[in-house]
Design a protein around this motif. Sequence first.
Motif, PDB file in Angstrom:
ATOM      1  N   VAL A 197      13.017  -1.762  -0.581  1.00 54.49           N
ATOM      2  CA  VAL A 197      12.369  -2.911   0.066  1.00 54.49           C
ATOM      3  C   VAL A 197      12.906  -4.208  -0.501  1.00 54.49           C
ATOM      4  CG1 VAL A 197      10.173  -4.128   0.304  1.00 54.49           C
ATOM      5  CG2 VAL A 197      10.284  -1.669   0.705  1.00 54.49           C
ATOM      6  N   LEU A 198      13.057  -4.271  -1.815  1.00 54.87           N
ATOM      7  CA  LEU A 198      13.578  -5.485  -2.437  1.00 54.87           C
ATOM      8  C   LEU A 198      15.003  -5.767  -1.975  1.00 54.87           C
ATOM      9  CD1 LEU A 198      13.091  -7.747  -4.470  1.00 54.87           C
ATOM     10  CD2 LEU A 198      13.931  -6.231  -6.261  1.00 54.87           C
ATOM     11  N   LEU A 199      15.818  -4.719  -1.863  1.00 55.25           N
ATOM     12  CA  LEU A 199      17.196  -4.892  -1.402  1.00 55.25           C
ATOM     13  C   LEU A 199      17.232  -5.428   0.028  1.00 55.25           C
ATOM     14  CD1 LEU A 199      20.220  -4.472  -1.989  1.00 55.25           C
ATOM     15  CD2 LEU A 199      19.969  -2.145  -1.086  1.00 55.25           C
TER      16      LEU A 199
ATOM     17  N   TYR B  50       0.832  -1.209   0.000  1.00 55.41           N
ATOM     18  CA  TYR B  50       0.000   0.000   0.000  1.00 55.41           C
ATOM     19  C   TYR B  50       0.866   1.260   0.000  1.00 55.41           C
ATOM     20  CZ  TYR B  50      -3.851   3.132   1.026  1.00 55.41           C
ATOM     21  OH  TYR B  50      -4.776   4.143   0.950  1.00 55.41           O
ATOM     22  N   GLY B  51       1.976   1.199   0.715  1.00 57.19           N
ATOM     23  CA  GLY B  51       2.886   2.336   0.688  1.00 57.19           C
ATOM     24  C   GLY B  51       3.443   2.591  -0.706  1.00 57.19           C
ATOM     25  N   LEU B  52       3.740   1.518  -1.446  1.00 55.82           N
ATOM     26  CA  LEU B  52       4.215   1.664  -2.814  1.00 55.82           C
ATOM     27  C   LEU B  52       3.151   2.268  -3.716  1.00 55.82           C
ATOM     28  CD1 LEU B  52       6.168  -1.685  -3.338  1.00 55.82           C
ATOM     29  CD2 LEU B  52       7.119   0.584  -2.991  1.00 55.82           C
ATOM     30  N   ILE B  53       1.895   1.868  -3.504  1.00 58.10           N
ATOM     31  CA  ILE B  53       0.803   2.392  -4.333  1.00 58.10           C
ATOM     32  C   ILE B  53       0.566   3.863  -4.025  1.00 58.10           C
ATOM     33  CG2 ILE B  53      -1.658   2.175  -4.851  1.00 58.10           C
ATOM     34  CD1 ILE B  53      -1.393  -0.795  -4.140  1.00 58.10           C
TER      35      ILE B  53
ATOM     36  N   ALA C 252       7.553   5.566  -5.714  1.00 60.61           N
ATOM     37  CA  ALA C 252       7.253   4.136  -5.661  1.00 60.61           C
ATOM     38  C   ALA C 252       8.455   3.297  -6.089  1.00 60.61           C
ATOM     39  CB  ALA C 252       6.041   3.822  -6.539  1.00 60.61           C
ATOM     40  N   LEU C 253       9.138   3.708  -7.144  1.00 64.47           N
ATOM     41  CA  LEU C 253      10.283   2.931  -7.622  1.00 64.47           C
ATOM     42  C   LEU C 253      11.397   2.921  -6.584  1.00 64.47           C
ATOM     43  CD1 LEU C 253      11.691   1.336  -9.828  1.00 64.47           C
ATOM     44  CD2 LEU C 253      12.445   3.504 -10.829  1.00 64.47           C
ATOM     45  N   LEU C 254      11.684   4.065  -5.985  1.00 65.59           N
ATOM     46  CA  LEU C 254      12.743   4.138  -4.987  1.00 65.59           C
ATOM     47  C   LEU C 254      12.408   3.269  -3.782  1.00 65.59           C
ATOM     48  CD1 LEU C 254      15.354   5.341  -3.857  1.00 65.59           C
ATOM     49  CD2 LEU C 254      14.015   7.293  -3.050  1.00 65.59           C
ATOM     50  N   ILE C 255      11.181   3.399  -3.277  1.00 63.77           N
ATOM     51  CA  ILE C 255      10.787   2.607  -2.103  1.00 63.77           C
ATOM     52  C   ILE C 255      10.802   1.120  -2.438  1.00 63.77           C
ATOM     53  CG2 ILE C 255       8.922   2.154  -0.484  1.00 63.77           C
ATOM     54  CD1 ILE C 255       8.125   5.077  -0.725  1.00 63.77           C
TER      55      ILE C 255
END
Length: 462
Positions: free
Chosen positions: A414-416, A398-401, A407-410
């Motif tokens: 998160v993926l890292l 939801y934070g990404l949305i 969104a790309l940076l977050i």
Amino acid sequence: MVKWTQTVTAKVLGIGVLALLMTIPLMQVSGLVSERQQLRETAVAQIAQGWGGQQVLGGPVLTVPTLTQLMAVDNRPPQTLSGSESMLADELKMDVALAVQTRSYGIYTAPVFVSTVKISGQFRAQDLAQFRRASNAQWQGSKAELRLPIGDLRGLQEVSELLINGRPARFDSSADRLGPWSNVVVPIDLDALADQPIDVEINLKLAGTESLQLLPLARSTDVAMRAPWRDPSFIGAALPLEHQLDAKEFSAHWHMLDLNRSYGQHWTDAGNGLDGALQASTFGVQLYQPVDVYQRNVRAGKYGLLFIAMTFVAFFLFEVLKRLRVHPVQYLLVGAALATFYVVLLALSEQIGFGLAYTLAAIAVVFIVGGYAMAVLRARRAGLLLGGVLGLIYAMLYGLIAAEQYALLIGALVLLVMVALMMYLTRRIDWYAYVPMTAGPTTTGSASTEPPVPPPAIMERS
């Protein structure tokens, strides 16, 4: 002899294949979102059908019929070719006030407006004389007319005032068009004006749906616009020189010169790329809806495979680190529950809004997967922990949305972090070890003849 298919590495590869299989239902959900979005566009078109579509409004254009004498060929009598020439005003001022409301068609809504427009324009006498001298054709000034281009005539509700040099006049309908747009026209006799300037005053009401764009049909175009809408999207060839936004309304001001567009003050007939040049010069505002549920559903679906894979990884870590075993069918059932989240989200968001729909759908899936994990892993604590991890994953989604620009940076951060966490938790796993078996309940009075399955080997630190 130990089979390779019984190793932890084989299990990881199998889980990866299962995660890729989940792209099939995710693609189906994506198609469903597109279908529902098309239904909304159809509903908006139905609203516009009776109200007025996306509007375009220009200033008055002076059009004069012409006659051109062609040279005689092969002893034939000379021919006369009829045509027309158009010229634009020297100054054009437009004051636009939008009254906005929301209309519904079924479960779908769209913003509509009624614009009260005041237009004033002036054609200079010296420009008229110059263009007449520069023309290679004979002007029929007694049959000239002023044309006002309008994108959708269904939205023209009222022309409360039309003054030409202070005298009242009246618009007529016309089959002629300016570019792709319809016109309303008023006849004017240039010969009777005797090289006088032409001052035009127009007050009208124009209704439309979602957007209003204007045409800079003058040497100098000045536009002021205001509306009770807090999320305007300024579109077209020019952004406003200044604008103000607050929680309830916006106001904007444009000023354009003839030097800012790709066509001049005078042209002969239409064509020669004029239609495209006119369309490219439009500017205005779109009544943007930032809570569009379909845009957010599309964005949520883009992260679907990532979060299904993250959930599978969480199950796998419990399976290996806690010496348990989960069947591939159980992974598929968990993946099906995660894919169902997007269908429930779409269905609920159309009815109650995206934020509440997301909360309810996430809670439902967290309880389903968490309860299922308790039964599969035979550990209440493991089920609660996995449910909490899944809840955290949905919170991050939801934070990404919500974070549109970041969104790309977050998502990358998160993926890292997730990859680093997986590497840390699996740093001691021997990937060539047996797949662990779930420990069953002990049986009193008898001993099992099956040899115990050794736990995964742990690499010793050097």
